[in-house]
Design an enzyme around this catalytic site. Structure first.
Site: not given
Length: 265
Positions: A29, A141, A174
């Site tokens: 993204t 990802k 994270e």
């Protein structure tokens, strides 16, 4: 072979697509600014790494880049999402010997609340959902994002902007949507991502500007830092104003970061 699909209300993907059935795919993204994809070289490198580590055939970037250029030419600020699946085929989980990849390209509105987070800072609750350790997928990802869905669902019971996520050894990894780094004793530290977590494009680009030490970090060590930040390709760098009940002075945080960036410039 690969098929490029422009996401729209009329576009469709087969019910036999492996991305739908098994999460057999990956994505990236990016932010679009004035018709350009920021940090495209890093996003491209991410797609290449995901394809290689997951055993996908090489992507044909000339066709993909040409398609993206056409789709984003008129965009002043927007979001580009590229989803790659292995397509149809194979027996059960076993992938087909020859793949026809599906690449879904979406152009989406930019999240308006990111602008306000830059001003106010971001508050983090500590998520009760911990990340499983899987070195084979660490850093990637992939389309397997059920952990993040559970994390976001648990976050609804909190009054925080996002969640600080730990692994099963209670090490900081994270947030639900971003990487995290801290300034401690004039050094920049960030969690190791060799067993779980996502290696973000913006964090990688930041390594070109700052000397970042990737290490095992506990919650206590993070809250004792002089400043903490989250970052991803869309929000870029946002100061953390609180982790649970522990608060940070975000003006001081910005000052520390600007000093380090000036030194490295």
């Amino acid at each position: 072979m690969q098929t490029i699909i422009t996401a729209s209300e009329t576009s469709s993907v087969s019910t036999r697509d492996r991305g739908l059935n098994y999460g057999d795919g990956f994505f990236t993204t990016a932010i679009i600014t004035h018709g350009q994809v920021e940090h495209w070289a890093y996003h491209k490198a991410r797609l290449i790494e995901c394809a290689q580590r997951l055993g996908f055939p090489a992507l044909e970037f000339s066709a993909l880049e040409s398609h993206i250029t056409q789709q984003i030419a008129s965009q002043v600020q927007a979001v580009l999402k590229i989803v790659v699946t292995r397509g149809e085929g194979g027996r059960g989980y076993a992938p087909p010997s020859e793949c026809n990849l599906n690449i879904i390209v979406s152009v989406l509105p930019y999240p308006a609340h990111y602008h306000s987070l830059h001003e106010t800072g971001i508050s983090l609750a500590i998520s009760p959902i911990k990340l499983a350790l899987q070195p084979h997928l660490a850093g990637l990802k992939t389309l397997n994002r059920l952990e993040q869905v559970l994390i976001k669902n648990a976050l609804q019971a909190e009054q925080s902007d996002d969640a600080l996520v730990l692994d099963y050894n209670s090490n900081v990894i994270e947030t639900s949507a971003a990487n995290i780094f801290a300034i401690k004793n004039n050094k920049v530290i960030s969690p190791r991502l060799d067993e779980c977590g996502i290696k973000g494009v913006f964090l990688q680009s930041l390594c070109d500007k700052l000397a970042i030490e990737f290490k095992t970090i506990s919650v206590d060590e993070l809250t004792q830092a002089g400043a903490v930040f989250v970052c991803n390709s869309l929000m870029k760098i946002v100061p953390v104003k609180s982790i649970g009940e522990y608060c940070f002075d975000i003006a001081h945080s910005r000052s520390l970061l600007n000093e380090l960036l000036a030194k490295e410039a």
